[in-house]
Design a protein around this motif. Sequence first.
Motif, PDB file in Angstrom:
ATOM      1  N   SER A 184      35.882 -31.453  52.755  1.00 46.22           N
ATOM      2  CA  SER A 184      34.839 -31.780  53.885  1.00 46.22           C
ATOM      3  C   SER A 184      34.100 -30.531  54.383  1.00 46.22           C
ATOM      4  O   SER A 184      34.878 -29.761  54.950  1.00 46.22           O
ATOM      5  CB  SER A 184      35.417 -32.627  54.833  1.00 46.22           C
ATOM      6  OG  SER A 184      34.552 -32.917  55.819  1.00 46.22           O
TER       7      SER A 184
ATOM      8  N   ASP B 226      37.654 -36.754  47.311  1.00 42.31           N
ATOM      9  CA  ASP B 226      36.209 -36.872  47.850  1.00 42.31           C
ATOM     10  C   ASP B 226      35.703 -35.598  48.212  1.00 42.31           C
ATOM     11  O   ASP B 226      36.612 -34.640  48.607  1.00 42.31           O
ATOM     12  CB  ASP B 226      36.312 -37.663  49.404  1.00 42.31           C
ATOM     13  CG  ASP B 226      36.687 -39.013  49.016  1.00 42.31           C
ATOM     14  OD1 ASP B 226      36.802 -39.685  47.879  1.00 42.31           O
ATOM     15  OD2 ASP B 226      37.345 -39.655  49.832  1.00 42.31           O
TER      16      ASP B 226
ATOM     17  N   VAL C 109      32.544 -34.304  50.685  1.00 44.51           N
ATOM     18  CA  VAL C 109      31.650 -34.979  51.716  1.00 44.51           C
ATOM     19  C   VAL C 109      31.188 -33.536  52.045  1.00 44.51           C
ATOM     20  O   VAL C 109      31.455 -32.543  52.633  1.00 44.51           O
ATOM     21  CB  VAL C 109      32.378 -35.311  52.952  1.00 44.51           C
ATOM     22  CG1 VAL C 109      31.183 -35.966  54.062  1.00 44.51           C
ATOM     23  CG2 VAL C 109      33.218 -36.643  52.366  1.00 44.51           C
TER      24      VAL C 109
ATOM     25  N   SER D  35      28.077 -32.338  54.956  1.00 45.08           N
ATOM     26  CA  SER D  35      27.172 -33.198  56.024  1.00 45.08           C
ATOM     27  C   SER D  35      26.475 -31.795  56.844  1.00 45.08           C
ATOM     28  O   SER D  35      27.274 -30.841  57.447  1.00 45.08           O
ATOM     29  CB  SER D  35      28.145 -33.838  57.003  1.00 45.08           C
ATOM     30  OG  SER D  35      27.168 -34.323  57.948  1.00 45.08           O
TER      31      SER D  35
ATOM     32  N   THR E 223      34.211 -39.251  44.695  1.00 46.75           N
ATOM     33  CA  THR E 223      33.172 -39.694  45.441  1.00 46.75           C
ATOM     34  C   THR E 223      32.828 -38.394  46.101  1.00 46.75           C
ATOM     35  O   THR E 223      33.212 -37.477  46.558  1.00 46.75           O
ATOM     36  CB  THR E 223      33.543 -40.624  46.481  1.00 46.75           C
ATOM     37  OG1 THR E 223      34.232 -41.709  45.846  1.00 46.75           O
ATOM     38  CG2 THR E 223      32.605 -41.049  47.273  1.00 46.75           C
TER      39      THR E 223
ATOM     40  N   SER F 114      29.748 -37.490  48.645  1.00 42.31           N
ATOM     41  CA  SER F 114      28.949 -37.921  49.717  1.00 42.31           C
ATOM     42  C   SER F 114      28.190 -37.018  50.379  1.00 42.31           C
ATOM     43  O   SER F 114      28.545 -35.708  50.878  1.00 42.31           O
ATOM     44  CB  SER F 114      29.898 -38.637  50.847  1.00 42.31           C
ATOM     45  OG  SER F 114      30.510 -39.806  50.222  1.00 42.31           O
TER      46      SER F 114
ATOM     47  N   ALA G  63      25.178 -35.839  53.368  1.00 39.92           N
ATOM     48  CA  ALA G  63      24.460 -36.373  54.555  1.00 39.92           C
ATOM     49  C   ALA G  63      23.675 -35.339  55.148  1.00 39.92           C
ATOM     50  O   ALA G  63      24.307 -34.219  55.420  1.00 39.92           O
ATOM     51  CB  ALA G  63      25.474 -36.926  55.407  1.00 39.92           C
TER      52      ALA G  63
ATOM     53  N   ARG H 124      27.042 -41.177  47.144  1.00 43.43           N
ATOM     54  CA  ARG H 124      26.591 -41.886  48.457  1.00 43.43           C
ATOM     55  C   ARG H 124      25.833 -40.689  49.208  1.00 43.43           C
ATOM     56  O   ARG H 124      25.883 -39.683  49.061  1.00 43.43           O
ATOM     57  CB  ARG H 124      27.827 -42.169  49.411  1.00 43.43           C
ATOM     58  CG  ARG H 124      28.731 -43.302  49.075  1.00 43.43           C
ATOM     59  CD  ARG H 124      29.609 -43.782  50.010  1.00 43.43           C
ATOM     60  NE  ARG H 124      30.452 -44.891  49.477  1.00 43.43           N
ATOM     61  CZ  ARG H 124      31.813 -44.534  49.269  1.00 43.43           C
ATOM     62  NH1 ARG H 124      32.351 -43.385  49.494  1.00 43.43           N
ATOM     63  NH2 ARG H 124      32.631 -45.478  48.712  1.00 43.43           N
TER      64      ARG H 124
ATOM     65  N   SER I 189      23.021 -40.133  52.760  1.00 40.33           N
ATOM     66  CA  SER I 189      22.282 -40.294  54.015  1.00 40.33           C
ATOM     67  C   SER I 189      21.425 -39.339  54.135  1.00 40.33           C
ATOM     68  O   SER I 189      21.910 -37.936  54.406  1.00 40.33           O
ATOM     69  CB  SER I 189      23.095 -40.774  54.902  1.00 40.33           C
ATOM     70  OG  SER I 189      22.626 -40.932  56.234  1.00 40.33           O
TER      71      SER I 189
END
Length: 268
Positions: free
Chosen positions: A57, A75, A77, A79, A97, A99, A101, A121, A123
Motif C-alpha cells: 500500500s 493486493d 494499492v 493512492s 488485485t 487498485s 486512486a 480497480r 478511481s
Amino acid sequence: FSVPPLTGSVGALALTDATILSIGSFTASDAAGFSLQNSGNTLAVTGPLVASTGSISLSNAASIAVSGTVKAATDAVLSATTAGIGLNSGALLKATTVSLAATGNGIVENSAATIQAGTLRVSATGTVGLTAVANQIDTLGSVSVTSGSFSVASANQLTIKSGTSIGASGQIVIMDTAATSKITIEDNATIVSSASSVALVADTGSIGAATINAAGMLEVAPATSGASYTIGTNLVNTGAPSTSIAGLRVGAYTDPSAGTLTTTAKNI
C-alpha cells in the motif's frame, strides 16, 4: 522522518507521516507486507518493491511515478491523494488485485509499462489511460472517473462481473487484445459515460442483463483489424441488457488518444 531512497529487506514494514522521495529495491516477506503513508514531493518507485506473501500500500500526498516493479502476493494499492499517478516505461504492477486512486489528477500508463492483475480497480479525478499492449487483466472491477475519460486494454480475456460499476464523465473504451479476444459483461454490471461514448473493442463478446448508458454512441468493434464482425455472432446477448444511448456504431470506435474514428471491421 525523511529518507532519500528507501531500500532493504524486512519481514513487514508500516510507515506513517514519512517524507520519502524514492523507493528502490525493497522486499517485505511477511503477510503484513509493505505500507507507506507519505507526504511531500513526488514519490518515485524504481523498485523492485516486493511483498512476497502480503500486500503493498503506497499513499502519497503528491504524485506517484513508477518506473520499476511493484509486486504483491495479494493486493497492490497506489493512492495519490492530491495529484496523479504515472506508470512510466519499465513499470510493472503485479498483484491479485491492483487498485489505483488519483483524487487530484489522472492516471497515465506508458506504452512500455505493464499491469498484471486478477482484478483492476480505478478511481481518479482526471483522464485515465491504461492501454499498454502488455497488460494482462482478467477482471475489470469498479471504475470511477470524474472530469475525464477512461480507457483500458488487456491481453487476457476480460470480464466485468455482476454488480460492478464502471463510470466516467468522458469517453469509456474497454479493449481486449487476447489471442482469442473476448469481453464478457455479466448480469447487473453497469457501464455509464455521462457525457460521451462507450466502446467495447474485442473480436467476440457477450452481454448479460447489464446496463450500458452513454450520452454519445455505443461503439462495438473487433480488436483485430480486418476481421468480420456481426451482432448476434461476434457479440451476443446472454440476457436482456438495458441501454440508453445516442446510437449504435458497429465495426469502428473512437480512438481514445487521437479522438479519431478507427475502423477495424472488414465486413459487418
